[in-house]
Design a protein around this motif. Structure first.
Motif, short mmCIF file in Angstrom:
data_model
loop_
_atom_site.label_atom_id
_atom_site.label_comp_id
_atom_site.label_asym_id
_atom_site.label_seq_id
_atom_site.Cartn_x
_atom_site.Cartn_y
_atom_site.Cartn_z
N TRP A 36 0.83 -1.19 0.00
CA TRP A 36 0.00 0.00 0.00
C TRP A 36 0.87 1.24 0.00
O TRP A 36 1.85 1.34 0.75
N TYR A 37 0.49 2.18 -0.84
CA TYR A 37 1.11 3.50 -0.88
C TYR A 37 0.02 4.53 -0.61
O TYR A 37 -1.16 4.25 -0.77
N ARG A 38 0.43 5.71 -0.23
CA ARG A 38 -0.53 6.77 -0.05
C ARG A 38 0.04 8.09 -0.56
O ARG A 38 1.26 8.28 -0.62
N GLN A 39 -0.85 8.98 -0.90
CA GLN A 39 -0.46 10.29 -1.38
C GLN A 39 -1.37 11.35 -0.78
O GLN A 39 -2.58 11.33 -1.01
N ALA A 40 -0.78 12.24 -0.02
CA ALA A 40 -1.51 13.35 0.54
C ALA A 40 -1.48 14.52 -0.43
O ALA A 40 -0.58 14.61 -1.28
N PRO A 41 -2.44 15.42 -0.34
CA PRO A 41 -2.45 16.58 -1.25
C PRO A 41 -1.15 17.36 -1.20
O PRO A 41 -0.66 17.71 -0.13
N GLY A 42 -0.58 17.61 -2.37
CA GLY A 42 0.64 18.38 -2.46
C GLY A 42 1.91 17.63 -2.10
O GLY A 42 2.98 18.23 -2.07
N LYS A 43 1.80 16.34 -1.83
CA LYS A 43 2.96 15.55 -1.46
C LYS A 43 3.15 14.37 -2.41
O LYS A 43 2.24 13.99 -3.14
N GLU A 44 4.35 13.81 -2.39
CA GLU A 44 4.66 12.67 -3.23
C GLU A 44 4.08 11.39 -2.64
O GLU A 44 3.86 11.28 -1.44
N THR A 77 -5.38 -11.42 -2.38
CA THR A 77 -5.81 -10.20 -1.73
C THR A 77 -4.76 -9.70 -0.75
O THR A 77 -3.94 -10.46 -0.25
N VAL A 78 -4.80 -8.42 -0.51
CA VAL A 78 -3.95 -7.81 0.50
C VAL A 78 -4.81 -6.82 1.27
O VAL A 78 -5.63 -6.10 0.69
N CYS A 79 -4.63 -6.80 2.58
CA CYS A 79 -5.40 -5.92 3.43
C CYS A 79 -4.47 -5.06 4.27
O CYS A 79 -3.33 -5.44 4.54
N LEU A 80 -4.99 -3.94 4.68
CA LEU A 80 -4.26 -3.05 5.57
C LEU A 80 -5.18 -2.65 6.71
O LEU A 80 -6.15 -1.92 6.49
N GLN A 81 -4.88 -3.15 7.89
CA GLN A 81 -5.63 -2.78 9.08
C GLN A 81 -4.98 -1.55 9.67
O GLN A 81 -3.80 -1.57 10.03
N LYS A 86 -4.53 9.01 12.56
CA LYS A 86 -4.21 10.41 12.83
C LYS A 86 -4.54 11.25 11.60
O LYS A 86 -4.58 10.73 10.49
N PRO A 87 -4.76 12.55 11.78
CA PRO A 87 -5.04 13.40 10.62
C PRO A 87 -3.97 13.32 9.55
O PRO A 87 -4.29 13.42 8.35
N GLU A 88 -2.72 13.13 9.93
CA GLU A 88 -1.65 13.04 8.95
C GLU A 88 -1.68 11.76 8.13
O GLU A 88 -0.92 11.62 7.17
N ASP A 89 -2.56 10.83 8.48
CA ASP A 89 -2.75 9.64 7.68
C ASP A 89 -3.68 9.89 6.50
O ASP A 89 -3.86 9.01 5.65
N THR A 90 -4.28 11.05 6.45
CA THR A 90 -5.21 11.39 5.38
C THR A 90 -4.52 11.36 4.02
O THR A 90 -3.41 11.86 3.86
N GLY A 91 -5.19 10.78 3.06
CA GLY A 91 -4.66 10.73 1.71
C GLY A 91 -5.37 9.68 0.89
O GLY A 91 -6.28 9.01 1.37
N VAL A 92 -4.95 9.56 -0.34
CA VAL A 92 -5.45 8.51 -1.21
C VAL A 92 -4.52 7.32 -1.10
O VAL A 92 -3.31 7.45 -1.29
N TYR A 93 -5.09 6.18 -0.78
CA TYR A 93 -4.31 4.96 -0.60
C TYR A 93 -4.43 4.08 -1.84
O TYR A 93 -5.53 3.80 -2.31
N TYR A 94 -3.28 3.65 -2.33
CA TYR A 94 -3.21 2.86 -3.55
C TYR A 94 -2.64 1.48 -3.29
O TYR A 94 -1.60 1.35 -2.63
#
Length: 117
Positions: A36-44, A77-81, A86-94
């Motif tokens: 799993w990867y994630r991308q927050a607004p304005g960040k890589e 399948t792969v899952c992420l529990q 936290k608010p800093e976890d906000t983003g799109v998860y891929y």
């Protein structure tokens, strides 16, 4: 060709939990890592967690102890529990699938995770 479909994203309050899932379909072969990867607004985009065929895991320092990745090799399948969000976890998860011996990788469409305080 491999297709990845994520689900489980949503809106949660500080300290809450979410469970993301990703189902891989298509022509899947050889040895590969799913993660799993994630991308927050304005960040890589950044790695959150990954697991190899052998079961080895790699977590971002920011999520260690809070997130747990798991794989079901039979169901592809792969899952992420995700706990203690936290608010800093906000983003799109891929969801990501990367072959070990080939220069190929695949991405899901992404699922939004929003954590409010």
């Amino acid at each position: 060709q491999v297709q990845l479909v994520e689900s489980g994203g949503g809106l949660v309050q500080l300290g809450g939990s979410l469970r993301l899932s990703c189902v891989a379909s298509g022509s899947i072969f050889s040895t590969y890592t799913m993660g799993w990867y994630r991308q927050a607004p304005g960040k890589e985009r950044e790695l959150v967690a990954a697991m190899t065929d052998e079961g080895s895991t790699n977590y971002a320092d920011s999520v260690k102890g809070r997130f747990t990745i798991s794989r079901d090799k039979i169901k592809n399948t792969v899952c992420l529990q995700m706990n203690g969000l936290k608010p800093e976890d906000t983003g799109v998860y891929y969801c990501n699938l990367k072959y070990r011996f080939y220069s190929r990788e695949y991405w899901g469409q992404g699922t939004q995770v929003t954590v409010s305080s």
